[in-house]
Design an enzyme around this catalytic site. Structure first.
Site, PDB file in Angstrom:
ATOM      1  N   GLY A 517       0.837  -1.193   0.000  1.00  0.00           N
ATOM      2  CA  GLY A 517       0.000   0.000   0.000  1.00  0.00           C
ATOM      3  C   GLY A 517       0.869   1.238   0.000  1.00  0.00           C
ATOM      4  O   GLY A 517       2.057   1.182   0.312  1.00  0.00           O
ATOM      5  N   GLY A 519       0.693   5.467   1.087  1.00  0.00           N
ATOM      6  CA  GLY A 519      -0.090   6.542   1.692  1.00  0.00           C
ATOM      7  C   GLY A 519       0.704   7.823   1.629  1.00  0.00           C
ATOM      8  O   GLY A 519       1.843   7.830   1.172  1.00  0.00           O
ATOM      9  N   GLY A 520       0.104   8.889   2.083  1.00  0.00           N
ATOM     10  CA  GLY A 520       0.748  10.180   2.036  1.00  0.00           C
ATOM     11  C   GLY A 520       2.075  10.211   2.775  1.00  0.00           C
ATOM     12  O   GLY A 520       2.973  10.956   2.428  1.00  0.00           O
ATOM     13  N   PHE A 521       2.184   9.389   3.777  1.00  0.00           N
ATOM     14  CA  PHE A 521       3.389   9.404   4.594  1.00  0.00           C
ATOM     15  C   PHE A 521       4.456   8.491   4.044  1.00  0.00           C
ATOM     16  O   PHE A 521       5.566   8.474   4.528  1.00  0.00           O
ATOM     17  CB  PHE A 521       3.035   8.934   5.999  1.00  0.00           C
ATOM     18  CG  PHE A 521       2.436   7.562   5.950  1.00  0.00           C
ATOM     19  CD1 PHE A 521       1.076   7.422   5.759  1.00  0.00           C
ATOM     20  CD2 PHE A 521       3.232   6.441   6.016  1.00  0.00           C
ATOM     21  CE1 PHE A 521       0.528   6.167   5.639  1.00  0.00           C
ATOM     22  CE2 PHE A 521       2.675   5.191   5.900  1.00  0.00           C
ATOM     23  CZ  PHE A 521       1.321   5.053   5.715  1.00  0.00           C
ATOM     24  N   GLY A 522       4.120   7.673   3.092  1.00  0.00           N
ATOM     25  CA  GLY A 522       5.088   6.703   2.591  1.00  0.00           C
ATOM     26  C   GLY A 522       4.409   5.393   2.274  1.00  0.00           C
ATOM     27  O   GLY A 522       3.197   5.345   2.052  1.00  0.00           O
ATOM     28  N   LYS A 538       4.485   0.328   8.197  1.00  0.00           N
ATOM     29  CA  LYS A 538       4.303   1.614   7.530  1.00  0.00           C
ATOM     30  C   LYS A 538       5.588   2.400   7.698  1.00  0.00           C
ATOM     31  O   LYS A 538       6.034   2.641   8.812  1.00  0.00           O
ATOM     32  CB  LYS A 538       3.140   2.384   8.165  1.00  0.00           C
ATOM     33  CG  LYS A 538       1.811   1.715   7.931  1.00  0.00           C
ATOM     34  CD  LYS A 538       0.680   2.549   8.481  1.00  0.00           C
ATOM     35  CE  LYS A 538      -0.642   1.834   8.260  1.00  0.00           C
ATOM     36  NZ  LYS A 538      -1.771   2.588   8.795  1.00  0.00           N
ATOM     37  N   ASP A 636     -13.038   8.410  10.338  1.00  0.00           N
ATOM     38  CA  ASP A 636     -12.936   7.910   8.968  1.00  0.00           C
ATOM     39  C   ASP A 636     -13.335   6.442   8.924  1.00  0.00           C
ATOM     40  O   ASP A 636     -12.577   5.591   8.480  1.00  0.00           O
ATOM     41  CB  ASP A 636     -11.537   8.127   8.415  1.00  0.00           C
ATOM     42  CG  ASP A 636     -11.519   8.062   6.889  1.00  0.00           C
ATOM     43  OD1 ASP A 636     -12.602   8.198   6.282  1.00  0.00           O
ATOM     44  OD2 ASP A 636     -10.435   7.874   6.323  1.00  0.00           O
TER      45      ASP A 636
END
Ligand SMILES: *[C@@H]1O[C@H](CO)[C@@H](O)[C@H](O)[C@H]1NC(C)=O
Ligand SMILES: *[C@@H]1O[C@H](CO)[C@@H](O)[C@H](O)[C@H]1NC(C)=O
Ligand SMILES: *[C@@H]1O[C@H](CO)[C@@H](O)[C@H](O)[C@H]1NC(C)=O
Ligand SMILES: *[C@@H]1O[C@H](CO)[C@@H](O)[C@H](O)[C@H]1NC(C)=O
Ligand SMILES: *[C@@H]1O[C@H](CO)[C@@H](O)[C@H](O)[C@H]1NC(C)=O
Ligand SMILES: CC(=O)N[C@H]1CO[C@H](CO)[C@@H](O)[C@@H]1O
Length: 853
Positions: A517, A519-522, A538, A636
């Site tokens: 996956g 995401g914005g953070f990596g 993550k 969310d």
């Protein structure tokens, strides 16, 4: 030998209850005439009557930390600027329980960072050079309660003396509450671990409580204790590694019978839950069920282990070893052998000399030498005390560097904004705000199986001995584990610390083929640690400068939230600008990917499975909303944030969180609108006020998705069908709901079950938050729908509760979190970076899309 101990203890002594016995004092220091009542309804009296000498003033705390469990006794204090005492009449031949409560706030001109003092009880030193502020800071708590058990003092008066340190300029002493009560002699001679011939006569020793755990169970408040007003905490934070075993609960067909053992040894709820290793012999043989405690170095400790067996009734069915500090404390623990029968509680005491490392380990392992029928081990409760005859004090714990740094930042922030300090939890509507959002929970796997039936396969294959042969210690400095003396519970280090090397090893140097996956953070990687335990990692984007402090602090602050239906954060890594979060790997991925692919329904889940998943997720959310004393709003909730483990147990994930200057009003948080379109609470959208009912709305959409197997928003459909919520409501009101449900479910759902479910889901998406059910009501309705589906003739029994019944009780009480400072949500800071609408949906869904490939 134990029978004798019980007999001795059985001599009936007056049970302590709040102020019920003559020898019982509860003083709220600085309280005015008339005293006050605490949150549990216990009465606290003014302290002045017992004061004897010294310069002291009373003062009210300047701020009330929202995490205080109640105003009394914490909000008022007595401040001693020179040595001062309290004097109580006591009986010289009796043991006494003494609790001191400290809330290090600013009291008029007294800054708690200057409070260094000692406390003695007659000749016994309880605290020296004590700083409540440092202790609380290190533990991320607002207040600290110290509990002592004093052996007979051979005096008819107990003088408790507070003395400001003379080593620190301007030092003063203070105290908020004093509880003193006569208690039965709970202790007896105990064997010394590692010295087979030695015993310690503990009757003449004084005790300070280091830990008191309801193993496999949850928080027990003072009023629920069996007469001694003790607090029992959940044991999960102390479990070492991933080999957490399984938890058990007494079933209705077994009665817990104390026989001759007095109830005050431990309350029913301690014996009604336990933790055992699991059903697999091979797995159990490969690991130790281990709890680790931070204690003062080099002192003497008494570990009291509480047991009660409810599945087996015969000798030699389960026999296990007990290790304390890696030494054998018991070769052949056979609970039935000790207790005589199933359902009968018993306990064992062991004395052990602490190591200089300040860690104390308790571990259980099957004892194959005795050829037991099953290879398992079991524990119901654990108490840990430090013993001494003269001095129970220990050093102040050292707050970790990151906390100190964080607090400095906070202070600057506060002076700038003059808002109250709070922390924010909300969902990571996106990874955009960096690690702060994903740091989430450090939940150690909390696996609750109801039954530990012999040969049952309900236990999972994933209970690998996570730490069995691990290289990592999980206790490196820097991970925030620096707890010192006798704090009653909150050990630190709930998260395991991984080195960068570990991370590289787990992910084959962050090999792209392991990416599951982005995401914005990596990126999110699949990884393997400890020779086979799968995790999702993550990794922060190394370029990203965001969130270093947030990342650290949140881990420290929030790591104690845990629940079977929340995804577990196992640990983290922070090294050479690399930041990683290590989560439990959810082998079945997201709920969404089992419902539909693209816009096509998938036939992977039966109606019953869907109901169970919804119920699980609802439990997770219910816990967030009510499990702590503050409400945590996920923000969310969607089907990609509900993950499924290998047993299809649903777990809510992505508790993003951010720290900020919040705007807390009554009952809601006003904030920038975040969330995913299609799931967004219209009221929140309109009024920008977030309540837990916003989660209920989103969850209603999740329920529709489970029913219809289509996305919450599908722009490719005709206008009236784009929004699932609107489309379902439209059809439901027209009576055409059957037409739009997943064709795979047709003929499978009983109409009663469908109706119950659809009615409940409809209420969730009511326009007004007030009209939506609470998560608790919803849970009840979903369970009812499941029950309707399962009962043979559509006639239902009482609503099924079983597991939830117990969780319900515990939920409201899970106080771990209540010791944290307030949590809230929203940030102007996020505004600029936040964009979490569904055009980003693939990014967001991937964050949690921990697919097993
Ligand atoms: C027990 O053994 C483990 C593994 O060998 C070690 O890491 C730990 O520090 C030991 N604990 C104590 C208290 O000595
Ligand atoms: C369990 O703990 C004991 C004592 O520390 C140790 O000797 C033993 O090797 C451990 N067993 C496993 C399987 O880790
Ligand atoms: C009691 O505490 C004192 C001072 O810390 C220490 O020297 C002594 O060894 C302790 N006694 C025991 C039995 O642990
Ligand atoms: C008192 O405690 C503080 C903080 O833990 C420490 O820095 C200081 O050295 C201690 N003083 C004495 C005299 O032990
Ligand atoms: C343990 O750590 C050492 C050095 O960090 C490493 O060389 C070794 O491969 C590790 N062993 C395992 C089983 O991970
Ligand atoms: C977000 C949150 O839970 N805020 C709480 C902070 O503490 C006050 C006082 O206890 C509560 O009323 C708030 O709900």
């Amino acid at each position: 030998m134990h029978a004798l101990a019980y007999l001795l203890l059985a001599i009936s002594l007056p049970l302590l209850s709040n102020a019920a016995t003559p020898d019982s004092f509860m003083l709220g220091c600085g309280l005015g005439d008339g005293g006050g009542e605490d949150g549990d309804g216990r009465r606290w009296n003014p302290d002045n009557k017992y004061l004897s000498g010294g310069n002291s003033v009373t003062s009210k705390a300047s701020v009330q930390d929202p995490s205080l469990s109640s105003e009394v006794p914490y909000m008022t204090s007595r401040v001693f600027t020179s040595q001062g005492s309290y004097k109580f009449p006591i009986q010289g031949t009796k043991r006494y329980m003494l609790r001191l409560h400290f809330y290090p706030a600013v009291y008029s001109t007294f800054d708690p960072s200057n409070a260094f003092f000692s406390v003695t009880a007659n000749d016994v030193t309880l605290l020296s050079n004590f700083s409540a502020a440092i202790t609380c800071q290190a533990l991320s708590q607002a207040y600290i309660d110290k509990e002592y058990s004093l052996a007979p003092l051979h005096s008819d008066a107990l003088t408790i003396t507070f003395k400001p340190s003379d080593k620190h300029h301007g030092a003063f002493a203070f105290v908020n509450g004093i509880e003193l009560a006569e208690m039965p002699e709970l202790f007896d001679t105990a064997p010394v671990v590692g010295f087979p011939d030695q015993t310690v006569e503990t009757k003449s020793l004084h005790f300070v409580t280091m830990s008191r755990l309801n193993v496999g169970g949850s928080y027990i408040s003072p009023t629920k204790d069996s007469g001694l007003s003790r607090i029992w905490y959940d044991d999960t934070p102390y479990l070492y590694g991933g080999g957490n075993g399984v938890t058990n609960e007494v079933t209705a067909d077994v009665t817990i019978n104390y026989k001759s053992m007095p109830q005050y040894i431990a309350p029913f709820n301690v014996y009604a839950t336990s933790r055992s290793m699991g059903a697999s012999k091979d797995i159990n043989m490969g690991f130790n069920l281990t709890w680790v405690f931070q204690v003062d170095p080099d002192s003497m400790y008494l570990a009291r282990l509480h047991f009660c067996e409810y599945y087996y009734a015969k000798l030699n069915e389960i026999v296990f070893k007990i290790f304390i500090n890696n030494q054998t404390a018991q070769e052949d623990a056979d609970i039935i052998g000790w207790a005589g029968a199933k359902g009968v509680p018993t306990y064992k005491d062991y004395v052990v000399h602490g190591k200089s490392s300040g860690e104390l380990w308790v571990a259980l392992h099957p004892a194959p030498e005795t050829k037991p029928e099953f290879f398992d081990a079991l524990l119901n409760g654990l108490e840990l005390f430090k013993l001494n005859d003269t001095d129970l004090s220990g050093p102040n714990p050292k707050p970790s560097d990151m906390l100190v740094k964080h607090e400095e930042k906070e202070r600057t922030f506060e002076t700038k904004h003059t808002t109250k300090r709070t922390f924010v939890i909300g969902s990571a509507a996106g990874g955009a705000a960096g690690f702060a959002f994903v740091a989430a929970l450090c939940v150690v796997v909390h696996h609750r199986t109801r039954k530990r039936a012999p040969g049952s396969s309900t236990t999972t294959s994933s209970w690998l001995p996570l730490y069995g042969n691990s290289n990592t210690t999980g206790t490196k400095s820097g991970s925030g584990k620096s707890v010192g003396s006798g704090n009653l519970a909150m050990a630190q280090g709930l998260c395991r610390y991984f080195s960068l090397q570990d991370m590289l090893h787990a992910t084959q140097n962050f090999d792209e083929s392991n990416v599951i996956g982005v995401g914005g953070f990596g990126k999110v990687y699949k990884g393997v640690i400890d020779n086979g335990f799968k995790v999702a990692i993550k990794r922060s984007n190394p370029q990203s400068e965001q969130g270093v402090n947030e990342f650290q602090t949140e881990i420290e602050m929030l790591s104690k939230l845990r629940h079977k239906h929340l995804v577990s954060l196992i640990g983290f890594c922070e090294e050479e600008d690399e930041m990683c979060l290590v989560y439990d790997y959810m082998s079945h991925g997201t709920m969404r990917e089992h419902l539909y692919k693209g816009n096509k329904p998938l036939d992977t889940l039966t109606w019953k499975q869907r109901l169970e998943i919804c119920i699980g997720a609802a439990r997770g959310l219910h816990y967030l909303h009510t499990g702590a004393k503050y409400t945590i709003i996920h923000r969310d909730v969607k089907t990609t944030n509900i993950l499924l483990d290998e047993n299809w147990v649903a777990k809510v994930s992505d508790f993003g969180l951010s720290k900020t200057g919040p705007n807390m009003n009554q009952g809601h948080v006003s904030t920038v609108v975040k969330g995913s379109f299609g799931y967004l609470d219209p009221e929140y959208f309109r009024r920008q006020q977030l309540t837990e009912k916003s989660d209920v709305y989103s969850f209603g959409v999740v329920l529709f998705e489970a029913l219809c197997s289509r996305p919450a928003l599908n722009p490719s459909l005709p206008k009236e069908q784009v929004s699932l919520a609107e489309w379902v409501l439209y059809n439901k009101r027209r009576g055409t709901l059957e037409d739009i449900i997943d064709p795979n479910l047709k003929g499978q759902i009983k109409p009663e079950s469908l109706n119950k479910f659809a009615d409940a889901a409809e209420k969730c998406v009511s326009d007004l938050g007030l009209e939506r059910p609470s998560m608790n009501d919803l849970l009840w309705n979903l369970e009812f729908a499941l029950n309707l589906q399962e009962s043979p003739d559509g006639v239902t029994k009482a609503a099924p509760i079983e597991e939830s019944e117990f969780e319900e009780v515990s939920l409201g009480n899970n106080d771990m979190a209540a010791h944290y400072k307030n949590l809230s949500l929203g940030s102007e800071h996020d505004l600029s970076r936040e964009s979490s609408y569904d055009n980003n949906a693939n990014v967001f869904s991937q964050i949690s899309n921990q697919k097993g490939r």
